[in-house]
Design a protein around this motif. Structure first.
Motif, short mmCIF file in Angstrom:
data_model
loop_
_atom_site.label_atom_id
_atom_site.label_comp_id
_atom_site.label_asym_id
_atom_site.label_seq_id
_atom_site.Cartn_x
_atom_site.Cartn_y
_atom_site.Cartn_z
N GLN A 33 -26.90 -65.01 10.25
CA GLN A 33 -27.39 -65.78 9.13
C GLN A 33 -26.40 -65.79 7.98
OE1 GLN A 33 -31.34 -64.82 7.60
NE2 GLN A 33 -30.66 -65.43 5.55
N LEU A 34 -25.72 -64.65 7.77
CA LEU A 34 -24.75 -64.50 6.68
C LEU A 34 -23.42 -64.07 7.28
CD1 LEU A 34 -27.09 -62.59 4.20
CD2 LEU A 34 -26.38 -64.99 4.01
N PRO A 35 -22.73 -65.00 7.93
CA PRO A 35 -21.52 -64.62 8.69
C PRO A 35 -20.32 -64.37 7.79
CG PRO A 35 -21.85 -66.99 8.78
CD PRO A 35 -23.05 -66.43 8.07
N LEU A 36 -19.41 -63.58 8.32
CA LEU A 36 -18.11 -63.33 7.71
C LEU A 36 -17.14 -64.35 8.29
CD1 LEU A 36 -16.44 -61.35 5.89
CD2 LEU A 36 -15.94 -60.08 7.98
N SER A 37 -16.57 -65.21 7.45
CA SER A 37 -15.66 -66.24 7.95
C SER A 37 -14.40 -65.61 8.52
CB SER A 37 -15.28 -67.19 6.82
OG SER A 37 -14.47 -66.53 5.86
N ASN A 38 -13.68 -66.39 9.31
CA ASN A 38 -12.44 -65.88 9.90
C ASN A 38 -11.44 -65.47 8.82
OD1 ASN A 38 -13.29 -66.23 12.55
ND2 ASN A 38 -12.50 -68.32 12.68
N ALA A 39 -11.35 -66.28 7.75
CA ALA A 39 -10.41 -65.96 6.68
C ALA A 39 -10.78 -64.66 5.99
CB ALA A 39 -10.37 -67.11 5.68
N LEU A 40 -12.08 -64.47 5.70
CA LEU A 40 -12.50 -63.24 5.05
C LEU A 40 -12.40 -62.04 5.99
CD1 LEU A 40 -15.58 -64.34 2.90
CD2 LEU A 40 -13.24 -63.86 2.14
N ASN A 41 -12.61 -62.28 7.27
CA ASN A 41 -12.45 -61.19 8.24
C ASN A 41 -11.01 -60.70 8.25
OD1 ASN A 41 -13.27 -59.50 10.54
ND2 ASN A 41 -11.99 -60.87 11.75
N GLN A 42 -10.06 -61.63 8.20
CA GLN A 42 -8.65 -61.24 8.15
C GLN A 42 -8.34 -60.50 6.85
OE1 GLN A 42 -6.38 -61.47 10.68
NE2 GLN A 42 -8.24 -62.04 11.79
N GLN A 43 -9.02 -60.88 5.77
CA GLN A 43 -8.83 -60.19 4.50
C GLN A 43 -9.32 -58.75 4.59
OE1 GLN A 43 -10.08 -62.17 0.72
NE2 GLN A 43 -11.38 -60.37 0.46
N VAL A 44 -10.48 -58.55 5.21
CA VAL A 44 -11.02 -57.19 5.37
C VAL A 44 -10.08 -56.36 6.23
CG1 VAL A 44 -12.91 -55.82 6.34
CG2 VAL A 44 -13.42 -57.88 5.00
N ILE A 45 -9.59 -56.94 7.31
CA ILE A 45 -8.65 -56.23 8.19
C ILE A 45 -7.41 -55.81 7.41
CG2 ILE A 45 -7.08 -56.50 10.15
CD1 ILE A 45 -9.24 -58.28 11.45
N ALA A 46 -6.89 -56.71 6.58
CA ALA A 46 -5.69 -56.40 5.78
C ALA A 46 -5.97 -55.29 4.77
CB ALA A 46 -5.21 -57.67 5.07
N HIS A 47 -7.16 -55.32 4.17
CA HIS A 47 -7.51 -54.28 3.21
C HIS A 47 -7.65 -52.92 3.89
CE1 HIS A 47 -9.17 -57.40 0.15
NE2 HIS A 47 -7.94 -57.07 -0.13
N ARG A 48 -8.25 -52.90 5.07
CA ARG A 48 -8.36 -51.64 5.81
C ARG A 48 -6.98 -51.10 6.16
NH1 ARG A 48 -13.24 -52.92 10.21
NH2 ARG A 48 -14.95 -53.08 8.67
N GLN A 49 -6.09 -51.99 6.57
CA GLN A 49 -4.73 -51.56 6.91
C GLN A 49 -4.01 -51.02 5.67
OE1 GLN A 49 -3.31 -55.20 8.70
NE2 GLN A 49 -3.82 -54.53 10.77
N ALA A 50 -4.29 -51.61 4.51
CA ALA A 50 -3.66 -51.14 3.28
C ALA A 50 -4.14 -49.74 2.93
CB ALA A 50 -3.96 -52.12 2.14
N VAL A 51 -5.44 -49.49 3.11
CA VAL A 51 -5.96 -48.15 2.85
C VAL A 51 -5.34 -47.15 3.82
CG1 VAL A 51 -8.03 -46.70 2.81
CG2 VAL A 51 -8.13 -49.02 1.90
N ARG A 52 -5.25 -47.52 5.09
CA ARG A 52 -4.63 -46.63 6.09
C ARG A 52 -3.19 -46.32 5.73
NH1 ARG A 52 -7.26 -50.30 9.86
NH2 ARG A 52 -9.13 -49.30 10.72
N ALA A 53 -2.47 -47.33 5.26
CA ALA A 53 -1.06 -47.13 4.92
C ALA A 53 -0.91 -46.12 3.78
CB ALA A 53 -0.42 -48.46 4.53
N ILE A 54 -1.84 -46.15 2.83
CA ILE A 54 -1.82 -45.15 1.75
C ILE A 54 -2.11 -43.76 2.31
CG2 ILE A 54 -3.01 -44.39 -0.34
CD1 ILE A 54 -3.33 -47.34 -1.09
N LEU A 55 -3.12 -43.66 3.18
CA LEU A 55 -3.46 -42.37 3.76
C LEU A 55 -2.29 -41.79 4.56
CD1 LEU A 55 -7.09 -42.93 5.13
CD2 LEU A 55 -6.41 -41.88 2.98
N ASP A 56 -1.56 -42.66 5.24
CA ASP A 56 -0.47 -42.20 6.11
C ASP A 56 0.84 -42.02 5.36
OD1 ASP A 56 -2.19 -42.22 8.25
OD2 ASP A 56 -1.62 -44.24 8.93
#
Length: 358
Positions: A33-56
């Protein structure tokens, strides 16, 4: 935003204890009903990767989880998010700002449990509307370009918005829970485990080790059916220091002692400091002092300190739930106001930038 998904009719009445059961829509239904668009999904993936990069240690920026203790009013939350998005653009070279979008509130005894539980703030506990409103709000915040964080308290609720999150906290009261460790082992984003309420870190360290391993556990699938869940293990966990009954644990001596223990156990030394709770004595005006102390430790070379957490709202303080609430003021823990938050983070970014260019 709307809240059109509602609970289905009463399905069970247990006469033994008079418990009522109302069926909720499945996580899959709400996501459809409240989907995450492909563009926003890619944004979330990029943000998660950015957090991981800081942790690492691959990204030298400071990770800052900042926002309301808990969200009770979507309008003020979105106003806060818009201000934070602007601030984020000003400090992005030195910090990654992640907005707190906490829709569950752990309680020591009883009290308001958060937007996902009681969105009308009146004890009606319209959880179907609460889950819908929470997902709608998180989507709106993501559309502003912000990564979001939340504390996952009820594992059954996690599936309604786990695809939207870039960082997750497991709280001091649930870090010891096997169920939450199993849940964390299957999450697709970094997870911070808070130390126990006694201030000790052994429980959180055990949680990190447990969550790093694969698990098979009882759970619920996206369609709401009981299921065996098999998780891959989560390598992206870290420690969150929030102080304890004996006082703060962000000082140099405490951090050094904790780092020694992490090194002994061969666990990556990556530590976030929660500037609120016992570290500030629950006084929001003391959060900047905690923040600056930890920042100074980092500037002096302690790279294990990867980030900080701040409880911040449009206006400082807190208020009890009532029929006439002040706009932009927390109804749970007292928060730092946004003006003071912005000043703190801009000054910190300047100090980080100055050191980087030296």
């Amino acid at each position: 935003m709307n809240s059109s998904v509602s609970a289905l009719p009463l399905s069970t009445l247990n006469p033994a204890n008079e418990a009522l059961t109302l069926r909720l829509p499945s996580a899959l239904q709400l996501k459809q009903q409240l989907p995450l668009s492909n563009a926003l999904n890619q944004q979330v993936i990029a943000h998660r990767q950015a957090v991981r990069a800081i942790l690492d240690g691959h990204d030298p920026r400071l990770l800052v989880i900042v926002g309301p203790c808990s969200i009770h009013d979507p309008k003020s939350a979105l106003e806060y998010a818009a201000k934070l998005a602007q601030l984020s653009s000003e400090v992005r070279d030195d910090m990654l700002l992640v907005m707190r979008a906490y829709v569950e509130k752990p309680r020591t005894t009883v009290g308001w449990k958060g937007l996902a539980y009681d969105p009308h703030l009146n004890g009606s506990d319209d959880m179907a509307a609460g889950l819908t409103l929470s997902r709608e709000l998180m989507l709106e915040i993501i559309r502003l370009g912000l990564p979001i964080a939340t504390e996952l308290l009820q594992p059954m609720a996690a599936g309604y918005f786990d695809d939207l999150l870039s960082w997750v906290a497991i709280g001091a009261r649930t870090t010891e829970s096997q169920i939450h460790r199993e849940m964390a082992s299957g999450l697709g984003m970094p997870v911070g485990f808070k130390n126990g309420t006694d201030g000790g870190v052994a429980i959180a360290v055990d949680a990190m080790r447990s969550a790093a391993h694969p698990h098979r556990h009882f759970g619920v699938d996206s369609q709401g059916h009981p299921a065996i869940i098999q998780t891959p293990g989560n390598p992206d966990t870290h420690l969150v220091l929030r102080g304890g009954h004996q006082g703060p644990n962000y000082d140099r001596e405490s951090v050094s002692r904790i780092n020694a223990e992490l090194n002994r156990l061969k666990i990556p030394s990556r530590i976030m400091v929660d500037c609120s709770h016992a570290n500030s004595g629950k006084d929001p005006l003391r959060q900047p002092g905690v923040f600056n102390d930890v920042l100074e430790q980092r500037l002096q070379g302690d790279r294990s300190l990867i980030g900080m957490m701040l409880e911040s709202h449009l206006f400082e303080g807190c208020q009890p739930l009532s029929e006439s609430l002040r706009y932009g003021v927390s109804v749970t823990d007292a928060c730092l106001g946004f003006e003071a938050t912005g000043q703190l983070l801009l000054e910190a970014a300047h100090r980080l930038r100055k050191q980087a260019s030296a």
